[in-house]
Write an enzyme that holds these catalytic residues in place. Structure first.
Site, short mmCIF file in Angstrom:
data_model
loop_
_atom_site.label_atom_id
_atom_site.label_comp_id
_atom_site.label_asym_id
_atom_site.label_seq_id
_atom_site.Cartn_x
_atom_site.Cartn_y
_atom_site.Cartn_z
N ASN A 214 0.82 -1.21 0.00
CA ASN A 214 0.00 0.00 0.00
C ASN A 214 0.85 1.26 0.00
O ASN A 214 0.49 2.27 -0.61
CB ASN A 214 -0.98 -0.01 1.18
CG ASN A 214 -2.24 -0.81 0.84
OD1 ASN A 214 -2.40 -1.26 -0.29
ND2 ASN A 214 -3.11 -0.98 1.81
N LEU A 256 -0.86 5.49 -12.16
CA LEU A 256 -0.10 6.67 -12.55
C LEU A 256 -1.05 7.75 -13.05
O LEU A 256 -0.67 8.59 -13.84
CB LEU A 256 0.92 6.26 -13.63
CG LEU A 256 2.26 6.97 -13.66
CD1 LEU A 256 2.96 6.95 -12.31
CD2 LEU A 256 3.16 6.34 -14.73
N CYS A 266 -8.19 2.54 3.11
CA CYS A 266 -6.94 1.78 3.23
C CYS A 266 -5.69 2.63 3.05
O CYS A 266 -4.92 2.80 4.00
CB CYS A 266 -6.93 0.62 2.24
SG CYS A 266 -8.15 -0.63 2.67
C1 UDX Z 1 -6.26 -0.31 -1.97
C2 UDX Z 1 -5.27 -1.27 -2.62
O1 UDX Z 1 -5.29 -1.08 -4.04
C3 UDX Z 1 -5.62 -2.70 -2.27
O2 UDX Z 1 -4.65 -3.59 -2.82
C4 UDX Z 1 -5.66 -2.83 -0.75
O3 UDX Z 1 -6.03 -4.14 -0.39
C5 UDX Z 1 -6.62 -1.83 -0.15
O4 UDX Z 1 -6.29 -0.51 -0.56
P1 UDX Z 1 -8.76 0.48 -2.53
O5 UDX Z 1 -8.73 1.30 -1.28
O6 UDX Z 1 -9.98 -0.33 -2.85
O7 UDX Z 1 -7.55 -0.56 -2.55
O8 UDX Z 1 -8.55 1.53 -3.71
P2 UDX Z 1 -7.56 1.71 -4.94
O9 UDX Z 1 -8.18 1.19 -6.17
O10 UDX Z 1 -6.21 1.25 -4.60
O11 UDX Z 1 -7.58 3.31 -5.03
C6 UDX Z 1 -7.13 4.08 -3.92
C7 UDX Z 1 -7.24 5.54 -4.21
O12 UDX Z 1 -6.23 5.95 -5.11
C8 UDX Z 1 -8.55 6.02 -4.81
O13 UDX Z 1 -8.97 7.20 -4.15
C9 UDX Z 1 -8.21 6.30 -6.26
O14 UDX Z 1 -9.04 7.28 -6.81
C10 UDX Z 1 -6.77 6.76 -6.14
N1 UDX Z 1 -5.97 6.56 -7.35
C11 UDX Z 1 -5.74 5.31 -7.83
C12 UDX Z 1 -5.39 7.67 -7.98
O15 UDX Z 1 -5.56 8.81 -7.55
N2 UDX Z 1 -4.62 7.47 -9.08
C13 UDX Z 1 -4.38 6.24 -9.59
O16 UDX Z 1 -3.66 6.14 -10.59
C14 UDX Z 1 -4.97 5.12 -8.95
#
Ligand code: UDX
Length: 444
Positions: A214, A256, A266
């Protein structure tokens, strides 16, 4: 071969894990101390939005392989393998993880373990917690050291929870005993047969894998958002920059996407808990960079508010602001640490008339942010708006017709907080399109 499992804690992780274990053919009891939640789950309903999960839950309540209870005695009598899936939120008084649910579940279950069962920790915990759990199990359980503990972190993403559980990128099994690891390998044999890679580690490494994964994801997002800050002062375009560096397979395009940054239940709390634990261990300097990761992420929210304010002449007072998105990411109704709602409430605090619309997260948003105003559709949110803010990239928003929204707004101004809209299309429809990390005008 163990076939009877319990899942303790029925949040995102627990319900998904319970339903997926039933799908793999096991008999499963899900335990939660929240009676209302257990009643809802027993009725085949889940208290959050997660594609594919509710049908799977219903399927296995109907198949008789899955049921729910509030009784530890029931769970202890039933299970050969107990999965601890309780939440580890951020403490209200600081950045560290609140382990009260982990402690309570272990203290409740352990005294009832009379057989040589396997306990599997899946919750995201600070390194060292698993050792504590093992010690408590051995102290409190009538079966003593015949109770085995392994750590098996979970990497599921909200919105993809079922597929991430039934077809994970990898399985990690951490154990300080060989027998515990062997028993859990047997449980996951159907996934191993599909070719899912398995990494076997000691307990501490397994705990750290989750914190490291994470932290890496959060760092990747904040890296590209740091580049967005540089692009903003140089007139460069972070979307093109991300595309160009992403073709390098060592870097890769995923995670990215520059924009409003990460939120949810999380990434934010996990990096903070990791830093807090590192400080306790005296290795805080190793994780100092995560402070910047967190700070860059928070600066994006301020920058979004500033950009929106600039669009309407420098002051929100008396202005109508349409906010598209409330969930922390699309395909979720989760609003924990939602960047969209943070931005919306900051603008409301500055006197803006904010109208929020989200396809799934409205009910949760209303409870947590009762002072914001909510609309029933994109068009209703946009009616009379001085500026429209695109803050969560739902498919519905990405696909929306600029002319339809253009017909109801006061001014055709949109700020794309997720760099997900087609800038050229919006500009062609007469909109002023602004985005984080991008130049004001499309390059020729
Ligand atoms: C995350 C991890 O991906 C997962 O492996 C772990 O078990 C729990 O935490 P999740 O919280 O469901 O999962 O969301 P994720 O899809 O990872 O996105 C997290 C945040 O990052 C979101 O707010 C999303 O909008 C943001 N994000 C994601 C970006 O700003 N840019 C990106 O390129 C990808």
């Amino acid at each position: 071969m163990p076939t009877r499992m319990t899942v303790i804690g029925t949040g995102y992780l627990g319900v998904t894990h319970a339903a997926c274990l039933a799908e793999l053919g096991y008999h499963v009891v899900g335990l939660d101390t929240d009676e209302a939640k257990v009643a809802m789950l027993a009725d085949g309903r889940i208290p959050f939005y997660e594609p594919e999960l509710e049908p799977l839950l219903r399927k296995h309540i109907d198949s008789g392989r899955l049921r729910f209870t509030t009784s530890y005695a029931d769970a202890a009598a039933f299970g050969d393998v107990h999965f601890i899936c309780v939440g580890t939120p951020q403490r209200t008084d600081g950045p560290a993880a609140d382990l009260r649910f982990v402690h309570a579940s272990v203290e409740s279950l352990a005294p009832l373990l009379e057989r040589p069962v396997l306990v599997v920790g899946k919750s995201t915990v600070p390194v060292g917690t698993a050792r504590w759990v093992a010690d408590r199990l051995h102290e409190l359980a009538p079966a003593g050291t015949d109770v085995d503990l392994v750590w098996n972190p979970e990497f599921l993403r909200e919105g993809f929870a079922v597929q991430d559980t039934l077809r994970p990128d990898r399985l990690v099994i951490g154990s300080d005993t060989t027998s515990g690891a062997a028993r859990l390998r047997q449980v996951y044999q159907p996934l191993l047969d599909l070719g899912v890679p398995l990494v076997e580690t000691d307990l501490a490494t397994a705990e750290l894998v989750k914190a490291a994964a994470n932290s890496f994801l959060a760092t990747k997002i904040s890296f590209i958002n740091a580049m967005a800050e540089v692009c903003e002062t140089t007139g460069a375009d972070v979307v093109a920059l991300a595309e160009a560096i992403g073709y390098d397979e060592r870097i890769g395009k995923r995670f990215l996407n520059a924009g409003l940054g990460f939120g949810g239940g999380c990434l934010p709390k996990d990096i903070r808990a990791f830093m807090a634990r590192a400080e306790e261990l005296g290795v805080d300097s190793a994780l100092n960079f995560l402070k910047d990761v967190d700070a860059i992420n928070n600066r994006r929210r301020s920058r979004m508010v500033d950009l929106a304010r600039t669009q309407i002449g420098g002051c929100f007072e008396g202005c109508a602001v349409a906010v598209l998105g409330a969930a922390f990411k699309p395909d979720s109704d989760d609003i924990r640490d939602s960047p969209a709602l943070d931005v919306a409430s900051r603008i409301a605090a500055e006197g803006g008339h904010v109208q929020v619309y989200d396809p799934k997260a409205m009910d949760n948003a209303r409870i947590r942010y009762p002072d914001l105003t909510y609309a029933q559709s994109v068009v209703e949110a946009g009616a009379g708006a001085n500026v429209v803010l695109h803050l969560t990239e739902w498919r519905e928003f990405v696909a929306m017709d600029p002319d339809v929204l253009g017909a109801v707004v006061r001014h055709k101004r949109i700020v794309d907080g997720r760099n997900a809209l087609d800038a050229a299309r919006w500009r062609a429809a007469g909109w002023t399109y602004r985005a984080l990390g991008r130049p004001d005008v499309d390059p020729a």
